[in-house]
Design a protein around this motif. Structure first.
Motif, PDB file in Angstrom:
ATOM      1  N   PHE A 179      94.708  10.388   2.993  1.00 48.53           N
ATOM      2  CA  PHE A 179      93.388   9.957   2.522  1.00 48.53           C
ATOM      3  C   PHE A 179      92.729   8.966   3.482  1.00 48.53           C
ATOM      4  N   GLU A 180      93.335   8.790   4.642  1.00 47.90           N
ATOM      5  CA  GLU A 180      92.816   7.897   5.686  1.00 47.90           C
ATOM      6  C   GLU A 180      92.618   6.474   5.179  1.00 47.90           C
ATOM      7  N   VAL A 181      93.548   6.042   4.337  1.00 51.69           N
ATOM      8  CA  VAL A 181      93.517   4.670   3.814  1.00 51.69           C
ATOM      9  C   VAL A 181      94.359   3.783   4.726  1.00 51.69           C
ATOM     10  N   THR A 182      93.703   2.834   5.373  1.00 53.72           N
ATOM     11  CA  THR A 182      94.372   1.919   6.286  1.00 53.72           C
ATOM     12  C   THR A 182      94.604   0.568   5.617  1.00 53.72           C
ATOM     13  N   GLU A 218     113.115   6.035  -0.686  1.00 46.39           N
ATOM     14  CA  GLU A 218     112.366   7.253  -0.340  1.00 46.39           C
ATOM     15  C   GLU A 218     110.888   7.132  -0.669  1.00 46.39           C
ATOM     16  N   ILE A 219     110.563   6.305  -1.647  1.00 47.71           N
ATOM     17  CA  ILE A 219     109.174   6.197  -2.082  1.00 47.71           C
ATOM     18  C   ILE A 219     108.275   5.673  -0.973  1.00 47.71           C
ATOM     19  N   CYS A 220     108.827   4.905  -0.054  1.00 45.53           N
ATOM     20  CA  CYS A 220     108.015   4.254   0.979  1.00 45.53           C
ATOM     21  C   CYS A 220     107.304   5.272   1.874  1.00 45.53           C
ATOM     22  N   LYS A 221     108.042   6.193   2.436  1.00 44.41           N
ATOM     23  CA  LYS A 221     107.432   7.188   3.319  1.00 44.41           C
ATOM     24  C   LYS A 221     106.488   8.098   2.554  1.00 44.41           C
ATOM     25  N   ILE A 222     106.862   8.466   1.331  1.00 40.65           N
ATOM     26  CA  ILE A 222     106.003   9.346   0.526  1.00 40.65           C
ATOM     27  C   ILE A 222     104.652   8.684   0.281  1.00 40.65           C
ATOM     28  N   VAL A 223     104.670   7.405  -0.079  1.00 42.11           N
ATOM     29  CA  VAL A 223     103.424   6.680  -0.347  1.00 42.11           C
ATOM     30  C   VAL A 223     102.617   6.492   0.935  1.00 42.11           C
ATOM     31  N   LEU A 224     103.274   6.130   2.021  1.00 41.55           N
ATOM     32  CA  LEU A 224     102.565   5.955   3.289  1.00 41.55           C
ATOM     33  C   LEU A 224     101.949   7.263   3.770  1.00 41.55           C
ATOM     34  N   CYS A 270      89.892   6.512  -5.999  1.00 41.21           N
ATOM     35  CA  CYS A 270      89.688   5.139  -5.533  1.00 41.21           C
ATOM     36  C   CYS A 270      89.748   4.923  -4.024  1.00 41.21           C
ATOM     37  N   ALA A 271      90.223   5.901  -3.273  1.00 38.76           N
ATOM     38  CA  ALA A 271      90.439   5.687  -1.848  1.00 38.76           C
ATOM     39  C   ALA A 271      89.185   5.168  -1.156  1.00 38.76           C
ATOM     40  N   LYS A 272      89.329   4.022  -0.505  1.00 42.13           N
ATOM     41  CA  LYS A 272      88.271   3.366   0.273  1.00 42.13           C
ATOM     42  C   LYS A 272      87.085   2.904  -0.578  1.00 42.13           C
TER      43      LYS A 272
END
Length: 218
Positions: free
Chosen positions: A137-140, A125-131, A109-111
């Protein structure tokens, strides 16, 4: 209100798929593919962190996986955060699919869709892993935003990457008299049956968008 005004207002409404396209079983890759195939602008989905720190896409039931696999020793009331990815992948969903990882979702699904990432887990911890995965995937912020009932999670996302929009989810049993919801984050996310003209006006006065969930549309 005349028809021209109604049409103009309707054109401003953004609609996304809840846990995918919903023509297939929720939070599965076929459901997300259907969202792409039907030209939905975006989708909402739920994330938890496994015991071995892999984000997986599943809603769960009060933190429990809600499915079982006797061969792998997985019971319905097992907590998602206490299961490894291997155990979670052992579960077969009603449509024959496996529970996807966040990385697998991004591969599809990315972009292509705007991702409403609802973090269910309260492990910060999930925050940094997800970011980090979004960055891979260069998802902004053009293609993703975050929502959660866990406000410490949203604050951590803001600290790590303030570019992403944040939506504070409001629970049905909480009082809307609170000044918190119309003043925090970038949007006020509320159940459809709690929507009022006064709340919308208050949010808009503070520069917030209003997001509605659980619309009963069949």
């Amino acid at each position: 209100m005349d028809n021209t005004t109604l049409k103009a207002n309707a054109a401003k409404i953004y609609i996304e798929g809840h846990r995918g396209g919903k023509l297939d079983y929720e939070n599965t890759l076929p459901a997300f593919k259907q969202a792409i195939d039907h030209n939905l602008p975006g989708v909402e989905f739920d994330l938890w962190l496994t015991k071995d720190k892999i984000p997986v896409v599943i809603h769960g039931t009060e933190g429990a996986i809600g499915f079982k696999c006797e061969e792998a020793g997985v019971k319905e009331d097992d907590k998602i955060v206490e299961l490894t990815l291997e155990q979670i992948k052992s579960v077969t969903l009603p449509n024959g699919e496996r529970i996807p990882t966040f990385e697998e979702l991004l591969q599809l699904c990315a972009k292509k869709l705007k991702l409403n990432i609802e973090i269910k887990d309260d492990n910060i911890e999930i925050c940094k892993i997800v970011l980090d995965l979004l960055a891979d995937f260069e998802v902004t912020n053009e293609y993703a935003w975050f929502t959660s009932f866990k406000y410490n999670i949203l604050e951590e996302i803001k600290t790590l990457n303030p570019s992403f929009e944040l939506g504070y989810l409001y629970k049905s049993d909480e009082s809307m008299n609170s000044e918190f919801y119309p003043t925090h984050g970038d949007s006020c996310n509320i159940p459809y049956n709690h929507l009022t003209k006064e709340l919308v006006e208050k949010c808009h006065e503070n520069g917030l968008k209003v997001a509605i969930y659980y619309p009963k549309i069949c």
